[in-house]
Design an enzyme around this catalytic site. Structure first.
Site, PDB file in Angstrom:
ATOM      1  N   PHE B   8       0.861  -1.182   0.000  1.00 20.34           N
ATOM      2  CA  PHE B   8       0.000   0.000   0.000  1.00 20.34           C
ATOM      3  C   PHE B   8       0.899   1.235   0.000  1.00 20.34           C
ATOM      4  CE2 PHE B   8      -3.411   2.730   2.062  1.00 20.34           C
ATOM      5  CZ  PHE B   8      -4.301   2.638   1.010  1.00 20.34           C
ATOM      6  N   LYS B 123       9.123  -5.771 -10.484  1.00 17.71           N
ATOM      7  CA  LYS B 123      10.074  -6.364 -11.436  1.00 17.71           C
ATOM      8  C   LYS B 123      10.839  -7.540 -10.837  1.00 17.71           C
ATOM      9  CE  LYS B 123      11.851  -2.180 -11.812  1.00 17.71           C
ATOM     10  NZ  LYS B 123      10.786  -1.279 -11.382  1.00 17.71           N
ATOM     11  N   GLY B 205      12.827  15.154  -6.332  1.00 21.03           N
ATOM     12  CA  GLY B 205      12.227  13.854  -6.036  1.00 21.03           C
ATOM     13  C   GLY B 205      12.158  12.947  -7.255  1.00 21.03           C
ATOM     14  N   LYS B 223      14.240  -4.231 -16.607  1.00 21.60           N
ATOM     15  CA  LYS B 223      13.080  -4.138 -17.508  1.00 21.60           C
ATOM     16  C   LYS B 223      13.361  -4.839 -18.833  1.00 21.60           C
ATOM     17  CE  LYS B 223      11.357   0.056 -15.340  1.00 21.60           C
ATOM     18  NZ  LYS B 223      11.578   1.510 -15.229  1.00 21.60           N
TER      19      LYS B 223
HETATM   20  N1  LIG Z   1       6.083   4.052  -8.412  1.00 20.07           N
HETATM   21  C1  LIG Z   1       5.946   3.800  -9.710  1.00 20.07           C
HETATM   22  O1  LIG Z   1       5.613   4.701 -10.475  1.00 20.07           O
HETATM   23  C2  LIG Z   1       6.151   2.402 -10.251  1.00 20.07           C
HETATM   24  C3  LIG Z   1       5.930   2.167 -11.612  1.00 20.07           C
HETATM   25  C4  LIG Z   1       6.072   0.872 -12.111  1.00 20.07           C
HETATM   26  C5  LIG Z   1       6.461  -0.152 -11.259  1.00 20.07           C
HETATM   27  N2  LIG Z   1       6.704   0.097  -9.934  1.00 20.07           N
HETATM   28  C6  LIG Z   1       7.043  -1.015  -9.051  1.00 20.07           C
HETATM   29  O2  LIG Z   1       5.897  -1.297  -8.263  1.00 20.07           O
HETATM   30  C7  LIG Z   1       6.259  -1.683  -6.953  1.00 20.07           C
HETATM   31  C8  LIG Z   1       5.634  -0.749  -5.943  1.00 20.07           C
HETATM   32  O3  LIG Z   1       6.104   0.573  -6.139  1.00 20.07           O
HETATM   33  P1  LIG Z   1       5.752   1.751  -5.137  1.00 20.07           P
HETATM   34  O4  LIG Z   1       6.275   2.986  -5.753  1.00 20.07           O
HETATM   35  O5  LIG Z   1       4.316   1.684  -4.788  1.00 20.07           O
HETATM   36  O6  LIG Z   1       6.629   1.347  -3.880  1.00 20.07           O
HETATM   37  P2  LIG Z   1       6.464   1.857  -2.389  1.00 20.07           P
HETATM   38  O7  LIG Z   1       5.806   3.186  -2.384  1.00 20.07           O
HETATM   39  O8  LIG Z   1       7.768   1.682  -1.728  1.00 20.07           O
HETATM   40  O9  LIG Z   1       5.412   0.840  -1.738  1.00 20.07           O
HETATM   41  C9  LIG Z   1       5.729  -0.481  -1.419  1.00 20.07           C
HETATM   42  C10 LIG Z   1       4.674  -1.018  -0.489  1.00 20.07           C
HETATM   43  O10 LIG Z   1       4.962  -2.393  -0.216  1.00 20.07           O
HETATM   44  C11 LIG Z   1       4.866  -2.612   1.187  1.00 20.07           C
HETATM   45  N3  LIG Z   1       5.676  -3.750   1.587  1.00 20.07           N
HETATM   46  C12 LIG Z   1       7.022  -3.846   1.683  1.00 20.07           C
HETATM   47  N4  LIG Z   1       7.382  -5.075   2.114  1.00 20.07           N
HETATM   48  C13 LIG Z   1       6.219  -5.754   2.309  1.00 20.07           C
HETATM   49  C14 LIG Z   1       5.930  -7.064   2.760  1.00 20.07           C
HETATM   50  N5  LIG Z   1       6.891  -7.924   3.064  1.00 20.07           N
HETATM   51  N6  LIG Z   1       4.633  -7.416   2.840  1.00 20.07           N
HETATM   52  C15 LIG Z   1       3.639  -6.545   2.540  1.00 20.07           C
HETATM   53  N7  LIG Z   1       3.872  -5.311   2.095  1.00 20.07           N
HETATM   54  C16 LIG Z   1       5.151  -4.913   1.982  1.00 20.07           C
HETATM   55  C17 LIG Z   1       5.338  -1.329   1.784  1.00 20.07           C
HETATM   56  O11 LIG Z   1       4.899  -1.286   3.113  1.00 20.07           O
HETATM   57  P3  LIG Z   1       5.674  -0.392   4.198  1.00 20.07           P
HETATM   58  O12 LIG Z   1       5.473   1.014   3.780  1.00 20.07           O
HETATM   59  O13 LIG Z   1       4.950  -0.759   5.442  1.00 20.07           O
HETATM   60  O14 LIG Z   1       7.092  -0.852   4.144  1.00 20.07           O
HETATM   61  C18 LIG Z   1       4.628  -0.336   0.871  1.00 20.07           C
HETATM   62  O15 LIG Z   1       3.291  -0.194   1.263  1.00 20.07           O
HETATM   63  C19 LIG Z   1       7.779  -1.688  -6.922  1.00 20.07           C
HETATM   64  O16 LIG Z   1       8.217  -2.996  -7.163  1.00 20.07           O
HETATM   65  C20 LIG Z   1       8.159  -0.768  -8.057  1.00 20.07           C
HETATM   66  O17 LIG Z   1       9.404  -1.108  -8.625  1.00 20.07           O
HETATM   67  C21 LIG Z   1       6.539   1.362  -9.430  1.00 20.07           C
END
Ligand SMILES: NC(=O)c1ccc[n+]([C@@H]2O[C@H](COP(=O)([O-])OP(=O)(O)OC[C@H]3O[C@@H](n4cnc5c(N)ncnc54)[C@H](OP(=O)(O)O)[C@@H]3O)[C@@H](O)[C@H]2O)c1
Lengths: 168, 335
Positions: B8, B123, B205, B223
């Site tokens: 989340f 990924k 950022g 990727k």
């Molecule tokens: N941001 C983008 O635009 C984007 C685009 C394409 C792909 N992605 C990919 O999508 C994924 C998510 O990106 P994001 O930007 O949303 O990352 P993020 O903001 O860091 O969110 C990651 C979430 O995963 C949770 N988490 C971590 N370890 C966990 C576990 N063991 N069990 C359950 N939840 C866990 C975190 O919880 P806590 O906060 O409690 O640690 C956080 O809520 C990544 O793999 C990223 O590479 C991101």
């Protein structure tokens, strides 16, 4: 070597075939044929431009002799035509000796020449950049130049940036 | 359709917001009634088998709240949630780890083994265990989608696999990392040195405090591994990628490039023989010569010759486009 040849043919069937036969006979490989019907000569002949690859000067001579004995009028024989142009950039601690080696070596590859070289020296202890434009007569020779360059850059710890649309 | 959202963070919250915003659209257009039966992060899980209240979800997403801020949240792990919450689809949106694939890899496997369809943006599991996961999905008879893992909002994988299905893909070229593209674009515009532009990107950022994954081309390589496996049908591992980053690029180099009508971009190139990430000269006007944080992919094909696509490679709202696309696609497939 790649040869560009312009001849004038009478506008009757069979003339072109007659002119191409000697090229094939001496191992030539035709790459393009351009008829310029719209540029007919006052005597009604059609200029035809041929580009073909042939082993060496002596075979070219034999081709030209054969054309002459067939009464084919050759108006122009050009030297190599470069069809592949590549720009690359090198980054790193480039010294003048390297550049000389580089240019000499690429020029020694058949059908390949360095057309343009541009240097941007970095400040003291900073990396410099060099841009080379390399002409080649075929994809194969273009690839050969690049593969030699990448080997050279690896040895000298230079970063080689090639073009995204490089030869296949 | 019951959804369990693991992770989340930016994307988990972005997905919740888009789902809420498009609730009536999804019903009108596709007859879909998604319900979020659980959201999970590292702090625990909030679940409700009838579906969590949309207003609560949107409020918590907007506040960038942790799951522990939900009323009645439970201190259970994602694995426990996957095993105990009844649902049809699991979204795996946890952080990427390309060495181990965890925690996503375990989550995805558990979900598939529990008979859930899986949609992921992560990924890590795809880089570490692409074939294994595809096989497992097949064996379990579940759908597996990962459009969001490459290119953010851009439907790279679906474009190649569905709309271009009649072609043989000869080569994939991509500008796949927004951060490095921003840095190189700014260097080209301003003639400013790498370090200065990197600092600027960090202040905005756009770049992480530790920018290693981006500037050394690791993210692009990950990727490219996914694209090679998903589109070229290869079995490529991360270590197979030849990789050069952008830290050595100087304003002088970009200036030299410009003088011949080129710019410099970090480009991933995959063919049947090679997988390589490196800075490349890109002619201005070429489909890959995109500015800012944009991403672009250019396919070389046997019939269509070249097809390219451009768009936003990241951002929660933008990427939710891919997640929603996958959701609708899974629902259509299983209908
Ligand atoms: N941001 C983008 O635009 C984007 C685009 C394409 C792909 N992605 C990919 O999508 C994924 C998510 O990106 P994001 O930007 O949303 O990352 P993020 O903001 O860091 O969110 C990651 C979430 O995963 C949770 N988490 C971590 N370890 C966990 C576990 N063991 N069990 C359950 N939840 C866990 C975190 O919880 P806590 O906060 O409690 O640690 C956080 O809520 C990544 O793999 C990223 O590479 C991101």
């Amino acid at each position: 070597m790649l040869v560009k040849l312009v001849m004038e043919l009478e506008d009757i069937p069979g003339q072109l075939l007659r002119a191409l036969e000697p090229i094939a006979r001496y191992g030539g490989n035709i790459q393009s044929i351009i008829h310029q019907r719209e540029h007919k000569t006052p005597l009604g002949r059609v200029p035809v431009t041929l580009i073909f690859e042939i082993e060496d000067q002596s075979r070219l001579k034999r081709v030209l002799n054969a054309l002459k004995s067939r009464n084919v009028l050759v108006t122009q024989v050009g030297e190599e035509v470069y069809t592949v142009k590549q720009t690359v950039i090198l980054l790193g601690h480039i010294v003048h000796a390297d550049i000389r080696t580089l240019v000499d070596r690429i020029n020694s590859i058949t059908g390949t020449r360095v057309m343009d070289l541009s240097l941007a020296m970095g400040g003291p202890r900073k990396e410099s950049a060099a841009r080379l434009t390399i002409l080649s007569d075929s994809d194969r020779h273009a690839r050969k130049a690049i593969s030699w360059l990448s080997e050279f850059c690896k040895q000298k710890d230079l970063l080689l940036i090639t073009s995204v649309g490089g030869p296949p | 359709m019951r959804l369990l959202i693991i992770g989340f963070g930016n994307l988990g919250r972005g997905l919740v917001e888009s789902l809420a915003e498009k609730k009536s659209f999804l019903y009108r257009r596709f007859g879909l009634k998604p319900r979020v039966v659980g959201v999970v992060d590292d702090s625990g899980a909030a679940t409700n088998n009838k579906g969590l209240d949309w207003r609560l979800l949107v409020k918590k997403a907007y506040q960038k709240a942790k799951v522990s801020a939900f009323p009645n949240y439970k201190r259970i792990s994602a694995v426990e949630a996957i095993e105990s919450v009844e649902c049809e689809i699991v979204f795996e949106l946890t952080p990427t780890n390309i060495q181990t694939g965890e925690p996503g890899l375990t989550h995805i496997k558990k979900a598939m083994k529990a008979g859930r369809h899986v949609i992921t943006s992560n990924k890590g599991p795809l880089v570490v265990a692409f074939r294994e996961l595809e096989h497992l999905a097949k064996k379990q008879g579940v759908e597996f989608r990962y459009s969001a893992s490459v290119g953010g909002a851009i439907p790279v994988i679906e474009l190649a696999r569905k709309l271009l299905a009649g072609n043989e893909v000869l080569e994939i070229q991509g500008v796949l990392n927004g951060t490095t593209n921003y840095i190189l674009s700014r260097m080209a515009e301003e003639g400013a040195p790498f370090d200065q532009v990197l600092r600027e990107a960090q202040e905005l950022g756009i770049a992480e405090k530790d920018p290693t994954l981006d500037i050394e081309g690791i993210d692009t390589a990950a990727k490219l591994v996914i694209l090679s496996n998903a589109i070229l049908g290869r079995d490529v591992k991360f270590k197979d990628v030849r990789r050069t980053g952008i830290a050595r690029i100087t304003p002088q180099a970009i200036k030299l490039a410009k003088e011949t009508g080129n710019t410099i971009k970090l480009v991933g190139v995959a063919t049947r023989q090679t997988v390589e990430v490196s800075p490349k000269l890109v002619p201005l006007g070429h489909p890959l010569a995109v500015g800012g944080t944009l991403n672009a992919v250019n396919f070389k094909l046997d019939l269509a010759r070249e097809i390219s696509i451009t768009g936003f490679g990241a951002g929660p709202r933008e990427t939710s486009s891919s997640l929603l696309g996958d959701l609708i696609d899974v629902c259509r497939t299983i209908a």
